[in-house]
Structures are given as structure tokens and as C-alpha cells.
Write an enzyme that holds these catalytic residues in place. Structure first.
Site, PDB file in Angstrom:
ATOM      1  N   SER A  64       0.793  -1.240   0.000  1.00 65.65           N
ATOM      2  CA  SER A  64       0.000   0.000   0.000  1.00 65.65           C
ATOM      3  C   SER A  64       0.821   1.283   0.000  1.00 65.65           C
ATOM      4  O   SER A  64       0.246   2.379  -0.058  1.00 65.65           O
ATOM      5  CB  SER A  64      -0.954   0.013   1.190  1.00 65.65           C
ATOM      6  OG  SER A  64      -2.045  -0.856   0.966  1.00 65.65           O
ATOM      7  N   LYS A  67      -0.084   3.624  -2.718  1.00 66.77           N
ATOM      8  CA  LYS A  67      -1.162   4.609  -2.634  1.00 66.77           C
ATOM      9  C   LYS A  67      -0.652   6.048  -2.589  1.00 66.77           C
ATOM     10  O   LYS A  67      -1.421   6.979  -2.848  1.00 66.77           O
ATOM     11  CB  LYS A  67      -2.045   4.308  -1.422  1.00 66.77           C
ATOM     12  CG  LYS A  67      -2.874   3.033  -1.609  1.00 66.77           C
ATOM     13  CD  LYS A  67      -3.631   2.655  -0.350  1.00 66.77           C
ATOM     14  CE  LYS A  67      -4.496   1.403  -0.637  1.00 66.77           C
ATOM     15  NZ  LYS A  67      -4.585   0.481   0.472  1.00 66.77           N
ATOM     16  N   SER A 124      -6.257   3.558   4.620  1.00 71.71           N
ATOM     17  CA  SER A 124      -5.675   2.727   3.552  1.00 71.71           C
ATOM     18  C   SER A 124      -6.733   1.867   2.869  1.00 71.71           C
ATOM     19  O   SER A 124      -6.491   0.701   2.535  1.00 71.71           O
ATOM     20  CB  SER A 124      -4.553   1.833   4.100  1.00 71.71           C
ATOM     21  OG  SER A 124      -3.707   1.397   3.047  1.00 71.71           O
ATOM     22  N   LYS A 229       3.466   6.310   5.242  1.00 69.17           N
ATOM     23  CA  LYS A 229       2.440   5.410   4.708  1.00 69.17           C
ATOM     24  C   LYS A 229       2.892   3.972   4.901  1.00 69.17           C
ATOM     25  O   LYS A 229       3.999   3.589   4.509  1.00 69.17           O
ATOM     26  CB  LYS A 229       2.197   5.690   3.214  1.00 69.17           C
ATOM     27  CG  LYS A 229       1.092   4.811   2.614  1.00 69.17           C
ATOM     28  CD  LYS A 229      -0.269   5.205   3.146  1.00 69.17           C
ATOM     29  CE  LYS A 229      -1.362   4.221   2.748  1.00 69.17           C
ATOM     30  NZ  LYS A 229      -1.317   2.957   3.548  1.00 69.17           N
TER      31      LYS A 229
END
Length: 418
Positions: A64, A67, A124, A229
Site C-alpha cells: 500500500s 497509494k 488505507s 504510509k
């Protein structure tokens, strides 16, 4: 005076490994502390120097952390107040999505861009990435193309995106070094940076329900952590890209394929260890002031623009130390280029730059002035016998010309008197 022709051309460019006897280390290499992650890197965000490296160019799955690229494209193409439509491809996304994990969402319903951004970066949510993809582009496939084009623009040379949310695909990959670039670019975007700094907030779902989202960055606000993140798939392991600021100095760190421990702290502890090590890291002297970088054979005419062609060896040196962070990626990849465009042997001066040195590190190039250890006076000394011989020859020829001219004149005068 016209410029002198150099050997082969006016540009003498060299691309050579710097690891030669001229290197004098004055500090230890940057050591990677014991961590669980298989790949890691720390980069100075202001200078883009790689401080710490652990297999940072190895192909890995980014999960992720992907993202962040999706967030950048949303920020570049929409405003916070824009309304985004929930799409079929968003509905298809698995767990850790708003639709599957919070409350069912109808295709065609809407959310604001700002709420979708917070769902993407804080919670997320996997479906939020496809809300963005389908609304920014005409469909998600085109959006993936946009992601890869942006990656190339950023200089992410070893990245290929296949999904907008980072769910596993064999062909969806990156490297810690590339993700560090992405982390830096994310922080440069004000909307993304602002969202990454939020600890918790509420978003409004399409049915007007409020849903509390909390940042998955557990170390946010601690010891200089100002944003980051997380990511996880079973294939990728635990991943984390994070931004730190201490005493005005900002570093971006990446750890990939760490473990998922019972308290879910290993990835954050890994990060803190490499960040602490990087803030305390010292540079190593790569080349010392006064060291000869290269000796170039430069061709010239002994009388400036005419005369015999000769060659003089011009040692080029520095008037400052060059330092760098000694780590595997820098050691293996650092290169030098020497540019001598416009170098004129008849204008050599030990106090004036005669060439430029460019040092190429993995993410940055640095330029330094190079100075000759010889001057124009050295050329004159090297040709002194030639000049003396030429001067004597000119004197002899002049004397002979005057002698014969005088003799001819006397002979002419005698003829007149007879």
C-alpha cells in the site's frame, strides 16, 4: 588569441570509477543496524544523498505504499471540494475497503475528494484507490498508465505499477530507493503532506454517516516523525515509508518486507533504528583537497596559433574536500565526469578553474571546480630552448639580411660613380 585545439576534441569527458588510491577515508562506513526488513534506505530530502542502504535496489513488492502515487495523481487532478463517484471497480476491491469493512456503498453514490484522500492515506481503504483511478482517468487501466508515466517523470527507474492500491501482482514491483523518491514527492505535495500528518479524523460516507479514520502510522508525532504510509500483503511483508524532521533536517526512510509481529511494531522499530543511525551518520572523505583527480594530456601550438604541436600534461586538482556517505549503493555506483570545454593551455592559471568535475551519486549529481597544477609560465619554460633558438635564428637572419642589403647598396653606389 584563438582557442587552442585540445586532444581529440574540446570536450574531454571521462566516466571512471572513483575507487582508486586517491581516496582517503576519514570516517567509518554507515552501518545498518539490526532490523527485520530485507530492504531499506534513508535519503536526505534536501540534498537527495543516500545516507543508509540495505539492498535498496532489490526488486520488492511495495504493497500500500503504492497509494502515495495514487494520492499524488488525485491532488494534481482534483481539488478537495470535488465530488467523486463510487465505481464498479471500487466495489470489487476486497477487505480493508470502505465497502467491505465499514458499510456497503452503492455504485454511483458520491464522496468528496478530501474524504477519499483521507480514506486512502489514513485508513488505507483499497476501494478508495479505485474511486480515484476511475474519476481521475476514464478508467483504471488508463490511470495505471498515468502512474507509470509519473514514476518515470520522478526518476523511479525500477518501478512498475499494475494496481492503484498495491494489492499483490507479480508484475507490480518497485525498490526501496524508488519508494524513497515517491515519499519525497508525496511530501512535496501540500495536500498529500497535510493528509499524512493527520492522526485521526472523520470522513463522510455516501449515506452521510460519519466514519472515524486513524492514521496507521503508529509513530506519527514521535521523535520527529511527521508523516508516512504503511503497507502490507503476505508477499510484500510489512512496508513503511516515512518522513522525519529533526533540527530542521528532513530524511525520508523506507523499509520493505519486514515482519508482522504480535504488536505490529517491528516495522516502526525498524524505521526508528535506521533513522537514528542516519541522523548520527558522518560523511567519509572521498577525495581530499589537493589530490590530483586526473592528469590530462593537452595539445597546443608552441607559438599560440602556429608552430610545432606539442603536448603538456595538466594535473587537475581540488581546492576543497569531497565527502560522501559510504554505503554499498554509493560505493558501487558513484561516478565522475570531467569536462574541459574551453580549456586553453595559454590561459592556465593555478588559481582559476580549468575544468568541471561532476560526481554522480544514485539520486544526485554534484559539481566541483578543478584547478590546474601548471600555468602558462610552465609552457613558456618547457619551450624556452625553442624560443631562444628561434630568437637566435631571427637575429642571425636579420644580421645577414642587413649585411647583404648594405653590401648591395655599396655595390650600387660604386657603379654610379664610374
Amino acid at each position: 588569441m584563438k582557442k587552442i585545439t585540445l586532444v581529440k576534441s574540446m570536450v574531454f569527458a571521462l566516466s571512471l570509477s572513483l575507487f582508486s588510491p586517491m581516496i582517503s577515508a576519514k570516517a567509518d562506513a554507515v552501518q545498518v543496524p539490526k532490523i527485520y526488513a530485507k530492504s531499506a534506505v534513508v535519503v536526505d530530502m534536501d540534498t537527495m544523498e543516500v545516507i543508509l542502504d540495505l539492498n535498496s535496489e532489490d526488486k520488492m513488492y511495495p504493497a500500500s505504499t503504492t497509494k502515495l502515487m495514487t494520492a499524488i495523481l488525485l491532488a494534481e487532478n482534483k481539488s478537495k471540494e470535488d465530488v467523486l463517484t463510487y465505481t464498479k471497480s471500487a466495489k470489487k476491491q476486497p477487505a480493508y475497503s470502505l465497502n467491505a469493512s465499514v458499510k456497503p456503498i452503492d455504485v454511483g453514490s458520491t464522496m468528496t475528494s478530501n474524504d477519499v484522500m483521507k480514506a486512502l492515506l489514513l485508513y488505507s481503504a483499497n476501494d478508495s484507490a479505485y474511486i480515484i483511478a476511475d474519476n481521475v482517468a476514464t478508467d483504471s487501466d488508463i490511470f495505471i498508465e498515468m502512474m507509470n508515466e509519473k514514476a518515470k517523470e520522478f526518476g523511479m527507474k525500477s518501478t512498475n505499477f499494475v494496481t492503484a492500491n498495491g494489492l499483490h501482482d507479480e508484475n507490480h514491483y518497485s525498490t526501496a530507493l524508488d519508494i524513497a523518491i515517491l515519499g519525497k514527492k508525496s511530501y512535496d505535495n501540500s495536500w498529500v503532506r497535510e493528509t499524512l500528518s493527520i492522526k485521526k479524523d472523520s470522513i463522510e460516507l455516501p449515506n452521510k454517516d460519519k466514519f472515524l479514520v486513524e492514521n496507521r502510522n503508529k509513530f506519527l508525532g514521535q521523535k520527529g516523525n511527521i508523516g508516512g504510509k504503511t503497507g502490507y500483503t503476505s508477499e510484500a511483508g510489512k512496508c513503511f515509508v516515512s518522513i522525519y524532521e529533526r533540527d530542521g533536517r528532513r530524511l525520508v526512510s523506507v523499509v520493505l518486507k519486514s515482519i508482522f509481529d504480535s504488536e505490529d511494531l517491528a516495522i516502526f522499530n525498524d524505521t526508528e533504528k535506521i533513522i537514528d543511525a542516519s541522523y548520527s551518520a558522518k560523511k567519509t572523505t572521498l577525495i581530499s583537497k589537493g589530490d590530483i583527480i586526473e592528469t590530462l594530456p593537452i595539445q597546443y601550438k608552441s607559438f599560440g596559433i602556429f608552430g610545432p604541436s606539442k603536448t603538456i600534461d595538466v594535473p587537475l586538482t581540488l581546492k576543497e574536500d569531497i565527502e560522501y556517505y559510504e554505503n554499498p549503493i554509493n560505493t558501487q555506483s558513484i561516478k565522475k565526469d570531467i569536462n574541459t570545454v574551453g580549456l586553453n593551455p595559454w590561459k592556465l592559471n593555478k588559481n582559476l578553474s580549468a575544468a568541471k568535475l561532476t560526481l554522480k551519486e544514485p539520486l544526485v549529481s554534484k559539481k566541483y571546480a578543478l584547478y590546474p597544477k601548471v600555468s602558462t609560465s610552465d609552457l613558456i619554460k618547457a619551450n624556452l630552448l625553442l624560443y631562444i633558438g628561434t630568437l637566435i635564428s631571427i637575429i642571425i637572419i636579420t644580421v645577414l639580411v642587413l649585411f647583404f642589403k648594405s653590401k648591395l647598396k655599396r655595390n650600387t653606389n660604386k657603379k654610379i660613380y664610374f
